[in-house]
Enzyme design. Structure first.
Site, mmCIF file in Angstrom:
data_model
loop_
_atom_site.group_PDB
_atom_site.id
_atom_site.type_symbol
_atom_site.label_atom_id
_atom_site.label_comp_id
_atom_site.label_asym_id
_atom_site.label_seq_id
_atom_site.Cartn_x
_atom_site.Cartn_y
_atom_site.Cartn_z
ATOM 1 N N ASP A 155 41.341 42.706 43.426
ATOM 2 C CA ASP A 155 42.567 42.256 42.936
ATOM 3 C C ASP A 155 43.716 42.022 42.817
ATOM 4 O O ASP A 155 43.644 43.343 43.429
ATOM 5 C CB ASP A 155 41.948 42.144 41.717
ATOM 6 C CG ASP A 155 40.729 41.908 40.948
ATOM 7 O OD1 ASP A 155 39.480 41.563 42.018
ATOM 8 O OD2 ASP A 155 40.310 42.499 40.219
HETATM 9 C C1 FRU Z 1 36.726 41.075 40.309
HETATM 10 C C2 FRU Z 1 36.439 42.528 39.570
HETATM 11 C C3 FRU Z 1 36.710 43.429 38.316
HETATM 12 C C4 FRU Z 1 37.230 44.580 37.984
HETATM 13 C C5 FRU Z 1 38.087 44.696 39.751
HETATM 14 C C6 FRU Z 1 37.065 46.022 40.138
HETATM 15 O O1 FRU Z 1 36.721 41.074 41.205
HETATM 16 O O2 FRU Z 1 35.523 42.965 39.645
HETATM 17 O O3 FRU Z 1 36.806 42.809 37.155
HETATM 18 O O4 FRU Z 1 38.317 45.530 37.657
HETATM 19 O O5 FRU Z 1 37.202 43.260 40.906
HETATM 20 O O6 FRU Z 1 37.147 46.069 41.855
#
Ligand code: FRU
Length: 540
Positions: free
Chosen positions: A22
């Site tokens: 992300d």
């Molecule tokens: C989304 C997610 C979020 C989390 C992050 C962990 O892709 O699962 O909910 O904060 O990635 O890397």
């Protein structure tokens, strides 16, 4: 010399190596764009211990890598540092809220701030000693509480954020309020919740003008805006959004479209965990997202990396107020090299036209189709129809009347390999229906890849408007924008033949009715400096 990496990109954001997911805390601050991202410094796969890596840019195109900004070190983020968002507080002070997985494996929300505001790149971040600022709510499972948004401030002097969650498969956006950004209390009712959708990840909540394509700063609330609530559905790895009316006095959010799996998405291909931010310099809202690989974990280990970010998009409310529109930011033009154009080219049944004079594996191409004799269009009753399924069943080789017509991207000379982005036009009771598809089934001669075909309807009337398509092609990513950005589809592809000079780009028509390309422009896109070693020194 390092092994050849034909699928690393030229102008899409990615770290030099390892796993990325992300985008986190994107913001503009004192002349600099900041982008943080979920990063595993020790390898090309997702891992238990995640970090926030950090890059800065002056143009959202070229990025300089900095040191890791947040690492799991404290009891409140001992296991992992997950996604979060930036807020610029009054007095021009940026802070971040992020999810920590604490030493007891609970998801909690933490606050950090820059160590030294006079460092132009905000290289070091300090964790607030009173963390966590928000604990796991009662009755919520330890791993169902994450991804705080950018905060918005209402006239009552209180900041608000939402945090993604679920209870018994009901997706929830918990709402929190604070006067000082440190003490937060949960509002009695969530901002929104929808049964059966599973956990909501990376929510985003922001205003859009009803009558302008400009962006709106996150705290603006007046009768000229509507509010977008975007949620990532973990169970489907897709970003859905609602458009609605928000009233902070009773914390009421009323979406005009309820969230269901068939409804509005930012992108109908591979595109997840997006986050937007307001760019005050260019007065726009910018959207970034994670675009995962479609190859296997073994491939990722061999490549040494996994994950891209989409090319930054401006995002605004369509003039019909029923959906959003997205368009690549205009800074891409700074990378343009040579241009190829085509005008008034009629494509008859079964014909294709190669677009020459550009670098077909690194290109931005726009074209428009004009259709006549629309009354000849095939019939389709669209209600209950899954457009992605229609695209998979009627792929780029299946002849129709109007369509398939569009682009063949990353195509080998003999078309053995091709990613086909195309339209079909149908009619139903005097209305026309435009379907947009991205067909990856022939994108690579390799097996073991996810070659799912994607599709969605485009809300345009081909009697009034030409059908336009814009596609950004960059080695292993194909991002397509139909109808001026009303429908977006992103795909990952791994050609083996159609690489470098062996990649070709065609406009094509496999429909029995001919279509007219009124205009076409394609530009080779130069390589950007993205987190490359030669760029490291630039921040100093
Ligand atoms: C989304 C997610 C979020 C989390 C992050 C962990 O892709 O699962 O909910 O904060 O990635 O890397």
């Amino acid at each position: 010399s390092p092994p050849e990496q034909p699928h690393r990109t030229a102008f899409h954001f990615q770290p030099p190596q390892n796993w990325m997911n992300d985008p986190n805390g994107p913001m503009y601050y004192n002349g600099v764009y900041h982008l943080f991202y979920q990063y595993n410094p020790s390898g090309p796969l997702f891992a238990e211990h995640m970090y926030w890596a950090h890059s800065v840019s002056h143009d959202l195109i070229n990025w300089t890598p900095l040191d890791i900004a947040i690492a799991p070190t404290e009891p409140f983020d001992h296991i992992s540092c997950w996604s979060g968002s930036a807020t610029i507080l009054p007095g021009n002070k940026p802070v971040m809220l992020y999810t920590g997985i604490d030493s007891e494996n609970r998801q909690v929300q933490n606050l950090i701030e820059p160590k030294n505001l006079s460092d132009p790149y905000l290289r070091e971040w300090v964790k607030y000693t009173g963390n966590p600022v928000i604990n796991l709510p009662d009755g919520i499972q330890h791993d169902d509480f994450r991804d705080p948004t950018t905060a918005w401030l209402a006239d009552d002097g209180k900041w608000r954020i939402i945090v993604g969650s679920q209870k018994d498969k009901k997706g929830i956006a918990f709402l929190y309020q604070s006067e000082d950004f440190v003490n937060w209390s949960m509002h009695e009712s969530p901002l929104h919740e929808v049964a059966g959708t599973g956990i909501w990840e990376c929510p985003d909540f922001f205003p859009v003008w009803v009558d302008s394509t400009n962006g709106v700063d996150t705290s603006v609330m007046n009768s000229r805006v509507k509010h977008v609530l975007k949620v990532g559905l973990f169970d489907y790895q897709k970003d859905y959004y609602m458009i609605g009316d928000y009233n902070f006095v009773n914390e009421n959010y009323v979406p005009q479209n309820e969230l269901t799996l068939g409804t509005l998405r930012y992108d109908y291909g591979k595109y997840y965990a997006s986050k937007s931010f307001f760019d005050p310099v260019k007065n726009r809202r910018i959207l970034l997202a994670w675009v995962n690989e479609s190859d296997s974990e073994a491939d990722d280990v061999a490549k040494g990396w996994s994950g891209l970010h989409s090319f930054p998009r401006s995002i605004w409310l369509d003039k019909n107020q029923k959906q959003l529109v997205q368009w690549p930011i205009k800074e891409i033009e700074t990378l343009y090299e040579n241009e190829a154009t085509v005008e008034n080219k009629n494509l008859e049944d079964g014909s294709s036209h190669e677009i020459l004079g550009i670098t077909a594996w690194q290109v931005d191409v726009k074209l428009s189709f004009k259709l006549t004799n629309l009354e000849e269009a095939e019939k389709l009753e669209p209600s209950g129809v899954d457009p992605q399924l229609v695209c998979s069943e009627m792929d780029a080789l299946k002849k129709g009347k109007f369509g398939p017509f569009g682009l063949l991207a990353l195509a080998s000379h003999d078309l053995t390999e091709q990613t086909a982005i195309f339209f079909r036009v149908f009619q139903n009771n005097g209305r026309y229906i435009v379907l947009m598809c991205s067909d990856q089934s022939r994108s690579s001669t390799r097996n073991g890849l996810d070659k799912t075909t994607y599709g969605a309807f485009v809300d345009i009337d081909p009697q009034q408007d030409e059908i336009s398509l814009r596609t950004l092609i960059d080695h292993s990513i194909v991002e397509s924008f139909g109808g001026g950005g009303k429908t977006c589809i992103t795909a990952r592809v791994y050609p083996t033949l159609a690489i470098k000079d062996e990649a070709h780009l065609f406009a094509f028509n496999n429909g029995t009715e001919s279509v007219l390309i009124t205009e076409l422009s394609a530009w080779s896109v130069n390589k950007a400096r993205i987190n490359t070693e030669e760029n490291v020194g630039r921040a100093n």
